[in-house]
Design a protein around this motif. Sequence first.
Motif, short mmCIF file in Angstrom:
data_model
loop_
_atom_site.label_atom_id
_atom_site.label_comp_id
_atom_site.label_asym_id
_atom_site.label_seq_id
_atom_site.Cartn_x
_atom_site.Cartn_y
_atom_site.Cartn_z
N ARG A 61 0.84 -1.20 0.00
CA ARG A 61 0.00 0.00 0.00
C ARG A 61 0.87 1.25 0.00
NH1 ARG A 61 -3.98 0.70 4.90
NH2 ARG A 61 -4.72 -1.29 4.07
N GLY A 75 -6.84 3.43 2.04
CA GLY A 75 -6.74 2.51 0.92
C GLY A 75 -7.43 3.07 -0.32
N THR A 96 -2.21 -2.57 -7.00
CA THR A 96 -3.41 -2.14 -6.28
C THR A 96 -4.14 -3.34 -5.68
OG1 THR A 96 -3.67 -0.27 -7.80
CG2 THR A 96 -5.58 -0.87 -6.47
N SER A 146 -4.61 -4.41 -1.58
CA SER A 146 -5.94 -4.55 -0.98
C SER A 146 -6.15 -5.89 -0.28
CB SER A 146 -7.02 -4.38 -2.07
OG SER A 146 -6.93 -3.12 -2.68
#
Length: 279
Positions: free
Chosen positions: A9, A50, A77, A81
């Motif tokens: 992240r 996020g 991405t 997650s």
Amino acid sequence: MRSGALVRRRQLARTLRELRVHAGLTIEAAAPQLDVSASKLSRIENAHQGVDVHMVRSMLDLFDVGGDRWTEILDLTRQASEKGWWRAYGLDDKCYVPLEAEASTVRDFTVTYVPGLLQTPDYARAMFDASLRSRSKETVEREIRVRMIRQERLPSTTDPLRLAAIIDEPVLRRPVGGPTVMRAQLKHLVEAAALDSVELQVLPNGIGAHPAMGGAFTVLSYEGLGEPDMAYVEHPMGSVHIEKDEDVARATLVFDHLRSVAYNPAESVALIERVAAQT
């Protein structure tokens, strides 16, 4: 792939910030075109919030990114997650475990207890029992299980973790959990030191003053992920992770100094064996 998402992240956040800047857009100019507030976009770029694939697609369109770079960032991405294994044990992404989960090397200096990556279950239980924080029996057992799962990476060949641990000598003589628990813990240290992934040293009492007398600290490295090293300090009131390059460099320098004045690994193991025989 290392089993965590927090570091990814952070990678994603830094990448999105760099793409925006490269596109010549300020946060204030980009945010309205993405239908978000400037504060939200700032939180995304600082990894404090996020972001999903749909939002990132919009950002890539705005920043005129395509081709392989488009696919690479969308893959990142999705990885960012993913929920870490620690979520099943009641931990969130703000604790230490996610930081360690994607690290390749941990350098750990402890002054009052055996590092978590080298603790036996009984030693860990005694540590939790001594804490003034109220925990149910189930919570304690869950936290011990987390500690044992973290240790599985040390002998792993598929998801390895290298550990360089320096333990202050008084730790070996502090009877956490009583003599039986402590003897088993010392034996475990000797066994762990035999792993190729573990470098264990003891800092002798006789060296006197040294630059880490202020307390314990950890330095984490992320080889292969393009992430800079990070330092982490835990204290009775909480913890802090340190990212400024000069501060992390200072922590690394201190660790290297401790490594140079500590007993070498063979001398350290011999000392641990002597202490175990006397316990």
